[in-house]
Design an enzyme around this catalytic site. Structure first.
Site, PDB file in Angstrom:
ATOM      1  N   ASP A 284     -15.151 -10.680  -8.037  1.00 33.16           N
ATOM      2  CA  ASP A 284     -14.920 -10.185  -9.389  1.00 33.16           C
ATOM      3  C   ASP A 284     -13.470 -10.519  -9.761  1.00 33.16           C
ATOM      4  OD1 ASP A 284     -15.197  -9.058 -11.881  1.00 33.16           O
ATOM      5  OD2 ASP A 284     -16.085  -7.196 -11.182  1.00 33.16           O
TER       6      ASP A 284
HETATM    7  C1  BGC Z   1     -16.187  -7.279 -14.588  1.00 33.55           C
HETATM    8  C2  BGC Z   1     -17.388  -8.151 -14.344  1.00 33.55           C
HETATM    9  C3  BGC Z   1     -17.347  -9.361 -15.232  1.00 33.55           C
HETATM   10  C4  BGC Z   1     -16.038 -10.087 -15.052  1.00 33.55           C
HETATM   11  C5  BGC Z   1     -15.938 -11.358 -15.877  1.00 33.55           C
HETATM   12  C6  BGC Z   1     -14.881  -8.052 -14.629  1.00 33.55           C
HETATM   13  O1  BGC Z   1     -13.872  -7.263 -15.122  1.00 33.55           O
HETATM   14  O2  BGC Z   1     -16.112  -6.282 -13.594  1.00 33.55           O
HETATM   15  O3  BGC Z   1     -18.554  -7.424 -14.567  1.00 33.55           O
HETATM   16  O4  BGC Z   1     -18.432 -10.203 -14.947  1.00 33.55           O
HETATM   17  O5  BGC Z   1     -14.994  -9.220 -15.409  1.00 33.55           O
HETATM   18  O6  BGC Z   1     -15.862 -11.102 -17.215  1.00 33.55           O
END
Ligand code: BGC
Length: 765
Positions: A284
């Protein structure tokens, strides 16, 4: 097509004529192709493939991006949403980089791309697998037409704590329902073939257990027994992977003391060895760097080492792989093999997406670019309206207040009545508020000149400026929460005046979408005070009061349940939300949604999930006893249980019958029940089958959903509904984490919600 592709393809073709249909050979082609490619790659190029860049992020200014891609330092990007944005990036990769390895383009398409469908929690409320599949398929069609190859979805984190803002992104509290939907969504995003130009690779998230963050506070720790993990939280990820999800996004949280991003057990033993996952794992956002904050790495070097060794293939928005892996290889702390494994997965994903064959598979040619990416003709409004109608849950309807008649005067009041941004919900991808139908617009169009509609805002979402400022930090359209500068008293006075002229009040209240999002955890589940003051004033007019709720999590609605004549839970219902809500309010569509998550009476009751394990002193409402498990200030149990939702017609269930009192292993048992529409209107409902294991070697839940059917019946019609029960439905993870069905007695319960059920018993031999 460059020399390398040709080489790889040639190698593959040698195998093809004889064994064209064999999946083993297709896989071999892929392996040969990738092995050939990897032989030509420098370490720097390999590490480049492990980098996923956030477009517009501070990590990489746009000007530098093209240079870095051309240098072979980037594997993929996310957050760019048009073919014209992605094409020059792909050009740089396939024309200027040495090995011409294509990029892939990802985006968070969680509940729609340009057409925004209801939020995931709302879609789960439909219990309608066909409608959910259609929404995901359309999302894939729209996103792939904008040059996108991968979605960071489905989000299948089981959530039993509505304080967690990301409850809105998930599919509720139940492992069975969430698993069913996870499977459907993956198949719909990916289509029949990942290579198809209209297919999106699904990266299921957040692996794992993110929904169980302690106290519902985002990014907090997760501490959980293995049995609970296997039984209640892991099944949806497994279902997504079994359905063929090409990717897995790794969660931000730790699990029993080890961050998911550094968790070898999670990413290797469980995911790869036990589950046989062959795809790509992606960290993530910035999660590798966060290993320092978790306190398991002293510096970036240790963080990168932990992540690559654990099995994090790609680093999202994080410089650490690029900075540290070369040094770690030089020192021998990281083996070449460990990097190669990750690179193989990234290249494998690109191969599967068909990008080696045609890097422009989804970007297409410039001549075919849409003249206007936001053109109306690119939206799928009818399907969005259909999905939204199916997602609405009728929580209360006294004296048949609903459906409303299309005459007289209706007062539409509340801060969410005309809220085109909020109705889209969080993670609204490339959806535009100006294309969404607010409730005001929906009601206006439904009524035409048949009835008078008076609108007043009545209150701000909240009067607390500190909260408004917090919510506006994550604004996409600046600012998201806009305050009406009038005094609360003046706004309420205007609303009361409107209400007094009306035959009925429709109050659109709840949360702004920014209140149900990442990084927005709540301590209270109340509708904010500003809106409760408004509701009290509206109630005092004595006019029938219909609440249209917009929110992304269960709210504590004890007061509202008493105050309102009718309550419709609409969640955040997307681009066509206003039309869909109007359809239900006026009875042009009979509501059929059922809650995928329990609604507590107050946050003190959390967790309130229906399938909690048995206890030694359970509370029995029919025979209350002091020394039983309860809170003494308020009734036990949720305000609205899992599986609950009303209709404009009435349904009855009777005559639950089992085909046998015993079940042999490898045999089946038929459970049948008569469902009757006893009301005046045609309607749909969800017949739910729960099973309770009476005695087992481990404590088992009080009941568990094991099947359901959504059934449409005409007024007065009745139908016998059959369910097949097999040994598999009785299996659970024992203390050794083996999946077993133990002999003994089981209760079959069938109901139209999880609380009011018919029951019969049988024995597994
Ligand atoms: C979130 C994810 C997301 C990623 C990309 C993160 O802050 O936890 O769910 O896919 O950002 O946008």
């Amino acid at each position: 097509m460059n020399k390398l592709y040709l080489l790889g393809l040639l190698a593959s073709l040698l195998y093809l004529p004889a064994l064209a249909d064999s999946p083993r050979v297709a896989l071999q082609d892929k392996q040969i192709f990738i092995a050939n490619l990897m032989q030509q790659m420098t370490l720097e190029e390999k590490i480049g493939q492990l980098r996923l860049i956030s477009i517009g992020g501070e990590e990489m200014p746009k000007e530098r991006l093209i240079e870095e891609i051309a240098a072979g330092h980037v594997g993929g990007t996310f957050n760019s949403v048009t073919r014209t944005e992605n094409r020059p990036l792909q050009d740089a990769a396939v024309n200027s980089s040495r090995l011409k390895i294509p990029l892939f383009f990802a985006y968070d398409i969680v509940h729609g791309h340009r057409t925004i469908f209801p939020i995931s929690l709302a879609q789960a409320s439909s219990w309608d697998m066909q409608a959910i599949a259609k929404s995901a398929r359309i999302s894939a069609i729209e996103a792939s037409a904008d040059g996108i190859d991968m979605t960071f979805a489905p989000m299948v984190d089981i959530s039993r704590d509505p304080r967690w803002g990301r409850t809105s992104e998930g599919l509720g509290e139940d492992p069975y329902l969430v698993s069913r939907i996870a499977k459907v969504m993956v198949k719909a995003y990916q289509g029949d073939s990942l290579q198809a130009p209209d297919s999106l690779m699904a990266s299921v998230k957040h692996f794992a257990l993110y929904g169980a963050v302690e106290g519902g506070r985002d990014y907090n720790i997760v501490d959980m027994s293995p049995v609970r993990m296997y039984q209640a939280y892991l099944p949806p990820y497994r279902a997504a992977i079994d359905a063929g999800a090409g990717g897995v996004m790794i969660a931000l949280n730790s699990i029993n003391g080890t961050p998911a991003t550094a968790n070898t057990w999670l990413l290797q033993d469980l995911l790869r060895k036990d589950w046989g996952f062959k795809g790509i794992t992606i960290s993530d956002h910035g999660a590798i760097g966060e290993l320092l904050k978790h306190g398991v790495a002293r510096n970036g070097r240790e963080a990168a080492k932990l992540a690559i060794k654990a099995g994090v293939d790609m680093s999202m928005h994080d410089e650490l792989y690029r900075q540290e892996l070369p040094k770690l290889i030089a020192s021998g702390e990281v083996k070449q093999q460990e990097i190669d494994n990750a690179v193989r997965d990234v290249l494998g994903a690109k191969y599967d997406m068909g990008l080696f064959e045609d890097p422009y598979r989804r970007i297409g040619s410039a001549a075919d670019d849409p003249a206007d990416t936001n053109a109306e003709s690119r939206l799928h409004r009818a399907e969005a309206r259909d999905m939204a109608r199916r997602s609405l849950v009728l929580l209360k309807n006294e004296n048949q207040t609903l459906p409303l008649k299309k005459h007289g005067t209706i007062a539409l009041i509340g801060p969410l009545a005309d809220a085109p941004i909020d109705i889209l919900g969080s993670w609204a991808a490339a959806g535009l508020p100006r294309q969404s139908v607010s409730l005001l617009k929906g009601l206006r169009e439904a009524l035409g000149d048949q009835a008078q509609l008076i609108h007043a805002r009545g209150a701000n979402i909240t009067n607390d400026q500190r909260i408004v400022d917090y919510l506006n930090v994550i604004s996409f359209w600046e600012p998201e929460v806009v305050q009406d500068k009038r005094s609360p008293a003046a706004m309420i006075a205007e609303a009361v005046e409107a209400a007094e002229q009306a035959d009925v009040i429709v109050a659109a209240v709840g949360e702004s979408r920014s209140m149900s999002h990442e990084a927005v955890s709540r301590t209270s589940l109340d509708i904010p005070a500003s809106q409760r003051a408004l509701l009290a004033a509206l109630k005092a007019t004595g006019k029938p009061l219909v609440l249209v709720l917009m929110n992304g999590r269960p709210l504590a609605l004890q007061g509202e349940q008493e105050q309102a004549d009718a309550i419709l839970e609409t969640w955040f219902s997307g681009t066509e939300g206003g039309h869909a809500i109007a359809d239900v309010l006026f009875g042009d569509y009979n509501p059929s949604g059922k809650l995928p998550i329990s609604f507590p009476r107050s946050p003190g009751q959390i967790p309130t999930y229906y399938n909690h394990p048995r206890i030694g002193r359970p509370f029995n409402p029919e025979k209350p006893d002091h020394y039983t498990s309860q809170y003494f200030e308020e009734p036990n149990g949720p305000l609205y249980p899992f599986g609950y939702g009303l209709s404009y017609t009435e349904f009855s269930l009777s005559g639950l019958t089992l085909s046998s009192r015993t079940l042999q292993r490898n045999a089946t048992l038929d459970a049948s029940v008569t469902l009757k529409n006893t009301g005046q209107r045609d309607g749909e409902t969800v017949v739910q089958l729960y099973i309770q294991d009476i005695t087992a070697s481990l404590i088992r839940p009080v009941k568990e959903l094991k099947n359901f059917q959504k059934v449409m019946l005409k007024a007065g019609e009745e139908k016998i509904i059959h369910f097949t029960i097999t040994e598999d439905d009785l299996k659970f993870y024992n203390i050794h984490l083996e999946q077993v069905a133990e002999p003994g007695e089981f209760n079959v319960q069938i109901g139209l919600d999880s609380e009011t059920v018919q029951e019969q018993r049988f024995e597994l031999l």
